[in-house]
Design a protein around this motif. Sequence first.
Motif, mmCIF file in Angstrom:
data_model
loop_
_atom_site.group_PDB
_atom_site.id
_atom_site.type_symbol
_atom_site.label_atom_id
_atom_site.label_comp_id
_atom_site.label_asym_id
_atom_site.label_seq_id
_atom_site.Cartn_x
_atom_site.Cartn_y
_atom_site.Cartn_z
ATOM 1 N N VAL A 179 0.858 -1.196 0.000
ATOM 2 C CA VAL A 179 0.000 0.000 0.000
ATOM 3 C C VAL A 179 0.889 1.238 0.000
ATOM 4 O O VAL A 179 1.704 1.432 0.912
ATOM 5 C CB VAL A 179 -0.911 0.035 1.247
ATOM 6 C CG1 VAL A 179 -1.777 1.278 1.246
ATOM 7 C CG2 VAL A 179 -1.773 -1.230 1.319
ATOM 8 N N ALA A 180 0.751 2.085 -1.022
ATOM 9 C CA ALA A 180 1.512 3.336 -1.103
ATOM 10 C C ALA A 180 0.714 4.451 -0.439
ATOM 11 O O ALA A 180 -0.434 4.711 -0.808
ATOM 12 C CB ALA A 180 1.801 3.690 -2.554
ATOM 13 N N GLY A 224 0.958 8.765 -4.676
ATOM 14 C CA GLY A 224 0.507 7.402 -4.945
ATOM 15 C C GLY A 224 1.660 6.444 -5.171
ATOM 16 O O GLY A 224 2.771 6.667 -4.696
ATOM 17 N N ALA A 225 1.411 5.380 -5.911
ATOM 18 C CA ALA A 225 2.422 4.364 -6.160
ATOM 19 C C ALA A 225 3.427 4.827 -7.206
ATOM 20 O O ALA A 225 3.084 5.571 -8.136
ATOM 21 C CB ALA A 225 1.753 3.065 -6.626
ATOM 22 N N GLU A 226 4.659 4.379 -7.068
ATOM 23 C CA GLU A 226 5.675 4.671 -8.067
ATOM 24 C C GLU A 226 5.276 4.003 -9.393
ATOM 25 O O GLU A 226 4.733 2.895 -9.401
ATOM 26 C CB GLU A 226 7.035 4.143 -7.620
ATOM 27 C CG GLU A 226 7.625 4.900 -6.445
ATOM 28 C CD GLU A 226 7.912 6.342 -6.793
ATOM 29 O OE1 GLU A 226 8.387 6.603 -7.927
ATOM 30 O OE2 GLU A 226 7.661 7.225 -5.954
ATOM 31 N N ARG A 275 1.509 -1.581 -10.758
ATOM 32 C CA ARG A 275 0.711 -2.783 -11.026
ATOM 33 C C ARG A 275 0.659 -3.726 -9.834
ATOM 34 O O ARG A 275 -0.165 -4.657 -9.812
ATOM 35 C CB ARG A 275 1.249 -3.506 -12.263
ATOM 36 C CG ARG A 275 0.970 -2.748 -13.559
ATOM 37 C CD ARG A 275 1.806 -3.261 -14.712
ATOM 38 N NE ARG A 275 1.399 -4.557 -15.219
ATOM 39 C CZ ARG A 275 0.600 -4.732 -16.285
ATOM 40 N NH1 ARG A 275 0.125 -3.692 -16.943
ATOM 41 N NH2 ARG A 275 0.296 -5.941 -16.712
ATOM 42 N N ASP A 276 1.524 -3.530 -8.828
ATOM 43 C CA ASP A 276 1.473 -4.413 -7.656
ATOM 44 C C ASP A 276 1.375 -3.649 -6.342
ATOM 45 O O ASP A 276 1.591 -4.210 -5.262
ATOM 46 C CB ASP A 276 2.684 -5.351 -7.629
ATOM 47 C CG ASP A 276 3.977 -4.671 -7.215
ATOM 48 O OD1 ASP A 276 4.056 -3.416 -7.232
ATOM 49 O OD2 ASP A 276 4.934 -5.390 -6.853
ATOM 50 N N THR A 277 1.033 -2.358 -6.418
ATOM 51 C CA THR A 277 0.940 -1.525 -5.224
ATOM 52 C C THR A 277 -0.318 -0.670 -5.298
ATOM 53 O O THR A 277 -0.561 -0.007 -6.310
ATOM 54 C CB THR A 277 2.176 -0.610 -5.099
ATOM 55 O OG1 THR A 277 3.368 -1.405 -5.132
ATOM 56 C CG2 THR A 277 2.141 0.185 -3.806
ATOM 57 N N VAL A 278 -1.087 -0.679 -4.229
ATOM 58 C CA VAL A 278 -2.331 0.090 -4.176
ATOM 59 C C VAL A 278 -2.044 1.498 -3.662
ATOM 60 O O VAL A 278 -1.356 1.669 -2.651
ATOM 61 C CB VAL A 278 -3.361 -0.606 -3.263
ATOM 62 C CG1 VAL A 278 -4.571 0.288 -3.019
ATOM 63 C CG2 VAL A 278 -3.794 -1.927 -3.873
ATOM 64 N N ALA A 279 -2.534 2.502 -4.360
ATOM 65 C CA ALA A 279 -2.423 3.886 -3.898
ATOM 66 C C ALA A 279 -3.510 4.124 -2.849
ATOM 67 O O ALA A 279 -4.700 3.980 -3.133
ATOM 68 C CB ALA A 279 -2.573 4.847 -5.065
ATOM 69 N N GLU A 313 10.030 4.687 1.172
ATOM 70 C CA GLU A 313 9.244 5.263 0.081
ATOM 71 C C GLU A 313 7.774 5.377 0.455
ATOM 72 O O GLU A 313 6.919 5.574 -0.396
ATOM 73 C CB GLU A 313 9.415 4.415 -1.191
ATOM 74 C CG GLU A 313 10.823 4.442 -1.739
ATOM 75 C CD GLU A 313 10.945 3.672 -3.046
ATOM 76 O OE1 GLU A 313 10.022 2.886 -3.358
ATOM 77 O OE2 GLU A 313 11.949 3.864 -3.746
ATOM 78 N N ARG A 314 7.490 5.232 1.739
ATOM 79 C CA ARG A 314 6.130 5.345 2.275
ATOM 80 C C ARG A 314 5.212 4.287 1.673
ATOM 81 O O ARG A 314 4.050 4.538 1.360
ATOM 82 C CB ARG A 314 5.578 6.762 2.064
ATOM 83 C CG ARG A 314 6.379 7.823 2.822
ATOM 84 C CD ARG A 314 5.881 9.224 2.564
ATOM 85 N NE ARG A 314 4.546 9.431 3.124
ATOM 86 C CZ ARG A 314 3.904 10.605 3.104
ATOM 87 N NH1 ARG A 314 4.492 11.664 2.544
ATOM 88 N NH2 ARG A 314 2.704 10.734 3.614
ATOM 89 N N VAL A 315 5.762 3.089 1.555
ATOM 90 C CA VAL A 315 4.964 1.926 1.168
ATOM 91 C C VAL A 315 4.788 1.058 2.404
ATOM 92 O O VAL A 315 5.768 0.604 3.004
ATOM 93 C CB VAL A 315 5.624 1.116 0.038
ATOM 94 C CG1 VAL A 315 4.861 -0.184 -0.215
ATOM 95 C CG2 VAL A 315 5.687 1.947 -1.235
ATOM 96 N N VAL A 316 3.549 0.848 2.783
ATOM 97 C CA VAL A 316 3.218 -0.005 3.918
ATOM 98 C C VAL A 316 2.947 -1.406 3.376
ATOM 99 O O VAL A 316 2.135 -1.574 2.463
ATOM 100 C CB VAL A 316 1.988 0.529 4.676
ATOM 101 C CG1 VAL A 316 1.636 -0.383 5.840
ATOM 102 C CG2 VAL A 316 2.244 1.951 5.162
ATOM 103 N N THR A 317 3.635 -2.390 3.940
ATOM 104 C CA THR A 317 3.516 -3.763 3.441
ATOM 105 C C THR A 317 3.028 -4.685 4.540
ATOM 106 O O THR A 317 3.569 -4.678 5.650
ATOM 107 C CB THR A 317 4.865 -4.266 2.914
ATOM 108 O OG1 THR A 317 5.315 -3.407 1.860
ATOM 109 C CG2 THR A 317 4.747 -5.684 2.380
ATOM 110 N N ALA A 318 2.016 -5.480 4.225
ATOM 111 C CA ALA A 318 1.535 -6.518 5.131
ATOM 112 C C ALA A 318 2.171 -7.837 4.740
ATOM 113 O O ALA A 318 2.118 -8.234 3.569
ATOM 114 C CB ALA A 318 0.024 -6.623 5.070
ATOM 115 N N ALA A 319 2.778 -8.530 5.709
ATOM 116 C CA ALA A 319 3.288 -9.885 5.510
ATOM 117 C C ALA A 319 2.294 -10.835 6.161
ATOM 118 O O ALA A 319 2.025 -10.739 7.360
ATOM 119 C CB ALA A 319 4.667 -10.032 6.144
#
Length: 296
Positions: A136-137, A142-144, A149-153, A202-208
């Motif tokens: 999640v960006a 938004g997303a880079e 294509r693999d990151t939600v804004a 880069e302010r991308v939050v990632t859920a594992a």
Amino acid sequence: MSHPLHAPEPVVPPDGGLGPSLRRRHRFDLAYDGTDFSGWAVQPGLRTVCGVLVDALSTVLREPVAVTVAGRTDAGVHATGQVAHADLPADLDPEWLVRRLARLLPPDVRVRAVRPVPDAFDARFGALRRHYRYRVATAPHGAEPLRARDTVAWPFPVDVDALNAASALLLGEHDFAAFCKRREGATTVRALQELRWSVDDERVVTAAVAADAFCHSMVRSLVGALLDVGRGRRALDWPAGLLRRGERASEVPVAPAHGLTLVAVDYPPDADLAARAEQTRHVRSPAVPPPPVNSA
């Protein structure tokens, strides 16, 4: 006259021209961009990952091929660590097959490796756990572009501490019916072994996320519910409270498919493959969950 360096690779029959050969189980490690696929499973008239793969395999091997996959990803979901198996001629050269598939498959699906495995290996029922990542960006722009294509804004602030606090309450074996699209005859009891969030520079939050298995739309529903917590719309204990329900919770938002990627599938040692597959085939009921993921 073609240059020797660019001479076409000879087409060698899988059995070496000696007639029908014995079969041996082979493992496939795959990656794909799910954007332009209608999911994994074959569907008439639709472009699917399995459909494209089976067509390519059948063309190369000149025979029908049946493929079993670790996890049937939905439309738009990606994979960097998908696993499948198929029973192929025993004398097949795996490296030859990888090279042939690289020429035949479209660029949005790749077979990274093929290797023989014991007959007890079952990509689906033998798996100990599946690992997913959801990106999640949160940056204002938004997303880079190269990751769009693999990151939600996500246009809202996200409290990562709140996400992790709410996620911790969901760990363990529960009935996740509130977060699943129920399928007739299928259980919604799952052992959720990992659910944690991190943020990069880069302010991308990632859920594992990791579990023994996932029911339909489970990961995206968990992410959607937790993002509502992270933006302050829901209390920390709201997602866990939904576990008391025995049916789908209509108020749970389903996060967009394109933010989700299957990144790995874990399997036991070869000696334990048959026992694991047999155990998984039984209908799930609440019990002691599998060992937790080592986060070290």
